[in-house]
Design a protein around this motif. Structure first.
Motif, PDB file in Angstrom:
ATOM      1  N   UNK A   1      21.484 -50.261  -1.436  1.00  0.00           N
ATOM      2  CA  UNK A   1      21.531 -51.717  -1.329  1.00  0.00           C
ATOM      3  C   UNK A   1      21.396 -52.159   0.130  1.00  0.00           C
ATOM      4  N   UNK A   2      20.773 -53.307   0.312  1.00  0.00           N
ATOM      5  CA  UNK A   2      20.654 -53.974   1.614  1.00  0.00           C
ATOM      6  C   UNK A   2      19.799 -53.208   2.625  1.00  0.00           C
ATOM      7  N   UNK A   3      18.933 -52.314   2.158  1.00  0.00           N
ATOM      8  CA  UNK A   3      17.922 -51.758   3.057  1.00  0.00           C
ATOM      9  C   UNK A   3      16.953 -52.888   3.399  1.00  0.00           C
ATOM     10  N   UNK A   4      16.453 -52.910   4.610  1.00  0.00           N
ATOM     11  CA  UNK A   4      15.552 -53.973   5.044  1.00  0.00           C
ATOM     12  C   UNK A   4      14.105 -53.507   4.913  1.00  0.00           C
ATOM     13  N   UNK A   5      13.312 -54.257   4.171  1.00  0.00           N
ATOM     14  CA  UNK A   5      11.934 -53.877   3.866  1.00  0.00           C
ATOM     15  C   UNK A   5      10.958 -54.841   4.528  1.00  0.00           C
ATOM     16  N   UNK A   6       9.935 -54.280   5.180  1.00  0.00           N
ATOM     17  CA  UNK A   6       8.847 -55.078   5.746  1.00  0.00           C
ATOM     18  C   UNK A   6       7.544 -54.653   5.085  1.00  0.00           C
ATOM     19  N   UNK A   7       6.727 -55.634   4.709  1.00  0.00           N
ATOM     20  CA  UNK A   7       5.511 -55.301   3.957  1.00  0.00           C
ATOM     21  C   UNK A   7       4.307 -54.990   4.840  1.00  0.00           C
ATOM     22  N   UNK A   8       4.435 -55.225   6.154  1.00  0.00           N
ATOM     23  CA  UNK A   8       3.330 -54.914   7.067  1.00  0.00           C
ATOM     24  C   UNK A   8       3.891 -54.529   8.432  1.00  0.00           C
ATOM     25  N   UNK A   9       4.234 -53.260   8.547  1.00  0.00           N
ATOM     26  CA  UNK A   9       4.895 -52.758   9.749  1.00  0.00           C
ATOM     27  C   UNK A   9       3.956 -52.713  10.946  1.00  0.00           C
ATOM     28  N   UNK A  10       2.651 -52.656  10.685  1.00  0.00           N
ATOM     29  CA  UNK A  10       1.671 -52.536  11.766  1.00  0.00           C
ATOM     30  C   UNK A  10       1.222 -53.895  12.281  1.00  0.00           C
ATOM     31  N   UNK A  11       0.853 -54.812  11.369  1.00  0.00           N
ATOM     32  CA  UNK A  11       0.276 -56.085  11.794  1.00  0.00           C
ATOM     33  C   UNK A  11       1.291 -57.213  11.951  1.00  0.00           C
ATOM     34  N   UNK A  12       2.486 -57.032  11.383  1.00  0.00           N
ATOM     35  CA  UNK A  12       3.500 -58.083  11.476  1.00  0.00           C
ATOM     36  C   UNK A  12       4.891 -57.462  11.597  1.00  0.00           C
ATOM     37  N   UNK A  13       5.138 -56.723  12.669  1.00  0.00           N
ATOM     38  CA  UNK A  13       6.411 -55.992  12.786  1.00  0.00           C
ATOM     39  C   UNK A  13       7.629 -56.881  12.991  1.00  0.00           C
ATOM     40  N   UNK A  14       7.431 -58.135  13.401  1.00  0.00           N
ATOM     41  CA  UNK A  14       8.557 -59.035  13.667  1.00  0.00           C
ATOM     42  C   UNK A  14       8.882 -59.942  12.486  1.00  0.00           C
ATOM     43  N   UNK A  15       8.278 -59.667  11.343  1.00  0.00           N
ATOM     44  CA  UNK A  15       8.539 -60.499  10.166  1.00  0.00           C
ATOM     45  C   UNK A  15       9.998 -60.394   9.728  1.00  0.00           C
ATOM     46  N   UNK A  16      10.471 -61.424   9.051  1.00  0.00           N
ATOM     47  CA  UNK A  16      11.817 -61.372   8.482  1.00  0.00           C
ATOM     48  C   UNK A  16      11.808 -60.388   7.312  1.00  0.00           C
ATOM     49  N   UNK A  17      12.671 -59.387   7.319  1.00  0.00           N
ATOM     50  CA  UNK A  17      12.648 -58.393   6.244  1.00  0.00           C
ATOM     51  C   UNK A  17      13.227 -58.927   4.942  1.00  0.00           C
ATOM     52  N   UNK A  18      12.848 -58.268   3.860  1.00  0.00           N
ATOM     53  CA  UNK A  18      13.428 -58.526   2.544  1.00  0.00           C
ATOM     54  C   UNK A  18      14.466 -57.440   2.283  1.00  0.00           C
ATOM     55  N   UNK A  19      15.649 -57.813   1.805  1.00  0.00           N
ATOM     56  CA  UNK A  19      16.697 -56.828   1.543  1.00  0.00           C
ATOM     57  C   UNK A  19      16.673 -56.367   0.090  1.00  0.00           C
ATOM     58  N   UNK A  20      16.943 -55.090  -0.107  1.00  0.00           N
ATOM     59  CA  UNK A  20      16.998 -54.558  -1.467  1.00  0.00           C
ATOM     60  C   UNK A  20      18.270 -55.018  -2.170  1.00  0.00           C
ATOM     61  N   UNK A  21      18.192 -55.107  -3.499  1.00  0.00           N
ATOM     62  CA  UNK A  21      19.343 -55.523  -4.281  1.00  0.00           C
ATOM     63  C   UNK A  21      20.243 -54.327  -4.591  1.00  0.00           C
ATOM     64  N   UNK A  22      21.197 -54.499  -5.483  1.00  0.00           N
ATOM     65  CA  UNK A  22      22.163 -53.440  -5.779  1.00  0.00           C
ATOM     66  C   UNK A  22      21.507 -52.205  -6.388  1.00  0.00           C
ATOM     67  N   UNK A  23      20.302 -52.386  -6.943  1.00  0.00           N
ATOM     68  CA  UNK A  23      19.571 -51.260  -7.524  1.00  0.00           C
ATOM     69  C   UNK A  23      18.550 -50.678  -6.549  1.00  0.00           C
ATOM     70  N   UNK A  24      18.610 -51.129  -5.298  1.00  0.00           N
ATOM     71  CA  UNK A  24      17.675 -50.638  -4.290  1.00  0.00           C
ATOM     72  C   UNK A  24      16.290 -51.228  -4.409  1.00  0.00           C
ATOM     73  N   UNK A  25      16.147 -52.311  -5.155  1.00  0.00           N
ATOM     74  CA  UNK A  25      14.833 -52.865  -5.488  1.00  0.00           C
ATOM     75  C   UNK A  25      14.521 -54.110  -4.657  1.00  0.00           C
ATOM     76  N   UNK A  26      13.252 -54.231  -4.275  1.00  0.00           N
ATOM     77  CA  UNK A  26      12.755 -55.435  -3.612  1.00  0.00           C
ATOM     78  C   UNK A  26      11.302 -55.627  -4.023  1.00  0.00           C
ATOM     79  N   UNK A  27      10.858 -56.861  -4.035  1.00  0.00           N
ATOM     80  CA  UNK A  27       9.461 -57.155  -4.361  1.00  0.00           C
ATOM     81  C   UNK A  27       8.796 -57.815  -3.162  1.00  0.00           C
ATOM     82  N   UNK A  28       7.647 -57.285  -2.775  1.00  0.00           N
ATOM     83  CA  UNK A  28       6.880 -57.826  -1.657  1.00  0.00           C
ATOM     84  C   UNK A  28       5.454 -58.073  -2.150  1.00  0.00           C
TER      85      UNK A  28
END
Length: 247
Positions: free
Chosen positions: A178-205
């Motif tokens: 839970x609460x891992x921070x996910x970025x959908x474009x680490x190369x072209x947009x590294x400063x984007x606000x991350x999406x956090x995973x839910x209690x099941x470790x899931x996130x949608x980007x």
């Protein structure tokens, strides 16, 4: 006045801590270089010296279409590090122990833990992981034991077009985190606000690019040696390429 000084000092300390996070945000991922699969170390457009960091790689792995192991090694080829495999692969992976790092009061990062940098305001071990799809496997990405932190698509297939949603799960030692921070474009947009995973470790980007996509997930775990570090920071990438339209 005294209260204002204390408040200002607290704000500056928080800002410095945020800057420290950025300083240690480098990761590893795979990308094509001159028609070869290369291992990259950096963040955003930074493509730093991977050759001198080759000794920090703790494992290199290849897989066939059924996720059976294929022998793979890394080789310095001039200024870059490329993958050699014993047979064709549809996926390659790597693990890197980036060692102990301590942040000083002035914001500078130096190598070593609290045992060697006693005046550090923050000390951490940083671990990097990467999985790259070089082809189309016959089955979804499984849990790979050597990837202490791993990004795994929930769906059986990855969308073929940019802009489409992609649901992923972040695993720490094979279990959802839970609460891992996910970025959908680490190369072209590294400063984007991350999406956090839910209690099941899931996130949608959304799939960002009709080309190379590098997803990144960060998880801060407990210290493996509290006398040396405050925590361990894990950073994992999952990279894949979407085909462009025929020329």
């Amino acid at each position: 006045m005294k209260r204002m000084k204390h408040l200002l000092a607290a704000i500056l300390a928080i800002a410095a801590l945020g800057g420290g996070m950025a300083a240690q945000a480098h990761g590893i991922w795979f990308a094509q270089r001159a028609k070869q699969t290369a291992l990259i170390y950096g963040v955003g457009a930074d493509d730093l010296d991977m050759v001198k960091r080759l000794g920090l790689i703790t494992g290199t792995y290849g897989y066939d279409a059924d996720w059976a192991p294929v022998g793979a090694t890394l080789r310095a080829a001039g200024p870059i590090v490329v993958v050699d495999s014993e047979a064709p692969t549809v996926a390659v992976a790597a693990a890197m122990d980036n060692g102990l790092w301590s942040r000083l009061a002035d914001g500078k990062w130096v190598k070593g833990g609290r045992d060697t940098v006693p005046d550090a305001v923050r000390a951490e071990r940083t671990m990097k992981f990467a999985v790259h799809l070089t082809g189309t496997p016959n089955a979804p990405i499984p849990v790979l034991p050597e990837q202490l932190l791993q990004i795994v698509p929930v769906d059986k297939t990855i969308p073929a077009e940019m802009g489409k949603p992609l649901t992923i799960r972040v695993l720490y030692k094979g279990k959802p985190v839970k609460d891992a921070e996910v970025k959908h474009d680490y190369v072209n947009d590294p400063d984007q606000a991350p999406v956090k995973t839910d209690k099941d470790g899931v996130a949608t980007i959304k799939v960002r690019n009709q080309g190379l996509n590098v997803l990144a997930a960060t998880y801060v775990g407990p210290a493996d040696n509290p006398k040396q570090v405050d925590h361990v920071e894990y950073l994992a990438t999952l990279s894949f390429v979407l085909a462009h339209a025929p020329e």
